[in-house]
Design a protein around this motif. Structure first.
Motif, PDB file in Angstrom:
ATOM      1  N   GLN A  63       0.821  -1.205   0.000  1.00  0.00           N
ATOM      2  CA  GLN A  63       0.000   0.000   0.000  1.00  0.00           C
ATOM      3  C   GLN A  63       0.858   1.259   0.000  1.00  0.00           C
ATOM      4  N   GLY A  97      -4.584  -3.805  -2.926  1.00  0.00           N
ATOM      5  CA  GLY A  97      -5.469  -4.658  -2.150  1.00  0.00           C
ATOM      6  C   GLY A  97      -4.727  -5.886  -1.685  1.00  0.00           C
ATOM      7  N   SER A 173      -3.791  -4.390   5.518  1.00  0.00           N
ATOM      8  CA  SER A 173      -3.046  -3.952   4.327  1.00  0.00           C
ATOM      9  C   SER A 173      -2.408  -2.592   4.519  1.00  0.00           C
ATOM     10  N   HIS A 311     -11.120 -13.431  -2.371  1.00  0.00           N
ATOM     11  CA  HIS A 311      -9.684 -13.250  -2.551  1.00  0.00           C
ATOM     12  C   HIS A 311      -9.134 -14.414  -3.374  1.00  0.00           C
TER      13      HIS A 311
END
Length: 429
Positions: A63, A97, A173, A311
């Protein structure tokens, strides 16, 4: 706006708007929808690999990298890069993500060449200057401190930590104060080499650009990238600690609740039946069983709902609500009862038909701008669902039967036990 895609999405009998593949010499392939309605081009792209690739003890690298890609590139400092974007009204953004790092680019046709050049610089030659790293680090730490008093954030963090304990998906994250402080420039460079590469990118382009010019743009934007390094394997997992309840102690008048069960992945043949079932349970905002039972009949909460989380290595049925501390137990009891009713009785034929009618009729609303279309297409490409998915999707929904619902319910609800986290001070938990 690619209006023909919207029309096609509602009909589902023809191909999705003449979305066609455009390939280039370096091996980049994009899904392309040409629309000359307005002089705009929207580009969406996704690279395989995201926060699940963060090094142990350094959650937040992916991120942080996403936030730094447009903070200067090549010979352009952060300020100079942003000024170039602003001068041409170019919109460029990046995000990360659990399983992917992606971004979007929107520009006027007359500024497309400059926009593509800036994208290419950001992807291939991000500066990752020390001052930019420290600025983003400080912003992230400030946000994390603020979130310590946000019951929604804290409930979600604890929920995923319990649901996927010991797995990369358990890590936030955005990182923690400790992990963000530990991230170095070398970590960011290594993540860039691992994720930003030619062989792991999906691209969609929508707007006033023909196939030949798009191929040239793709070469310039992505063709000079190195091949991405191998990603770490992310093991398959399921929701853990079903039946457990946890409290995040916060001195607030109402508790924010997160609850979940297992799910099915978007790539799974049972996803569409599970999606319809989820709409009946909590996905249909004003018509769902949970909305009617929890809010309308009992006034326990202002909002309540569920969604499917998919996911690469896990999936779940995930729910949320918030209620007074003294009514948490009652709200959870109602939610559990409705899940139990769906397990034992299933939905009525009328419920099922209304859910299918809504989901097919509303599908086109997700295609009302070029940017939305590009993001929808690139997500479908990322999931490997095929370019004809938009054309097939409404038929898949319309053909869901009670038998399909029962099968999907058995896989997702099982015995009805939920993992529950409440952030607040519930008195009857």
């Amino acid at each position: 706006m690619a209006t023909n895609l919207v029309d096609t999405a509602t009909r589902s009998a023809t191909s999705p708007t003449q979305a066609v593949p455009v390939a280039t010499a370096p091996g980049i392939e994009a899904w392309h929808v040409e629309s000359p309605v307005v002089p705009l081009i929207a580009l969406a792209f996704t690279f395989e690999g995201g926060a699940a690739q963060d090094p142990e003890g350094k959650a937040g690298v992916a991120q942080m990298l996403a936030r730094l890609l447009d903070e200067g590139a090549g010979d352009l400092s952060s300020d100079a890069f942003q000024e170039r974007l602003a001068a041409r009204a170019i919109e460029l953004s990046f995000h990360a993500g659990a399983d992917a790092l992606g971004g979007s680019l929107k520009m006027l046709v007359k500024h497309a060449d400059e926009a593509i050049d800036l994208l290419a610089l950001a992807l291939a030659k991000p500066r990752l200057d020390p001052d930019a790293i420290e600025r983003v680090r400080a912003q992230t730490l400030a946000s994390l401190r603020y979130q310590q008093n946000d019951p929604g954030v804290m409930a979600s963090r604890r929920f995923f930590a319990e649901a996927y304990a010991g797995h990369p998906y358990a890590r936030p994250s955005s990182g923690t104060a400790e992990s963000i402080a530990a991230i170095t420039r070398d970590d960011l460079v290594a993540m860039h080499r691992q994720i930003i590469g030619r062989g792991a990118v999906k691209v969609a382009a929508v707007g006033a650009i023909d196939a030949e010019r798009l191929a040239e743009a793709l070469d310039r934007a992505f063709g000079k990238l190195d091949m991405a390094e191998p990603l770490k394997a992310v093991p398959q997992t399921r929701v853990q600690n079903l039946g457990a309840r946890h409290v995040v102690d916060l001195d607030v008048p109402q508790s924010v609740i997160r609850f979940g069960l297992n799910g099915v992945a978007w790539r799974d043949p049972d996803f569409i039946p599970a999606y319809v079932l989820n709409h009946i349970l909590g996905g249909g905002s004003f018509t769902s069983r949970l909305f009617q039972e929890v809010r309308e009949k009992r006034g326990l909460a202002y909002s309540v709902g569920t969604s499917l989380v998919s996911h690469r290595a896990a999936s779940m049925t995930w729910g949320y609500t918030a209620t007074k501390n003294e009514r948490v137990g009652e709200a959870l009891s109602v939610i559990g009862e409705e899940i139990g009713r769906l397990i034992s009785e299933g939905p009525s034929d009328d419920e099922l038909q209304k859910a299918k009618d809504y989901l097919t009729g509303s599908y086109a609303l997700g295609f009302d701008t070029s940017t939305k279309i590009a993001h929808q297409l690139v997500q479908i490409a990322f999931e490997g669902l095929g370019m004809d998915y938009i054309a097939r999707r409404n038929d898949l929904v319309a053909n869901v039967t009670q038998a399909d619902i029962r099968r999907a319910g058995a896989r997702t609800f099982a015995d009805g036990r939920m993992l529950v986290v409440a952030a607040g001070r519930p008195t009857d938990f």
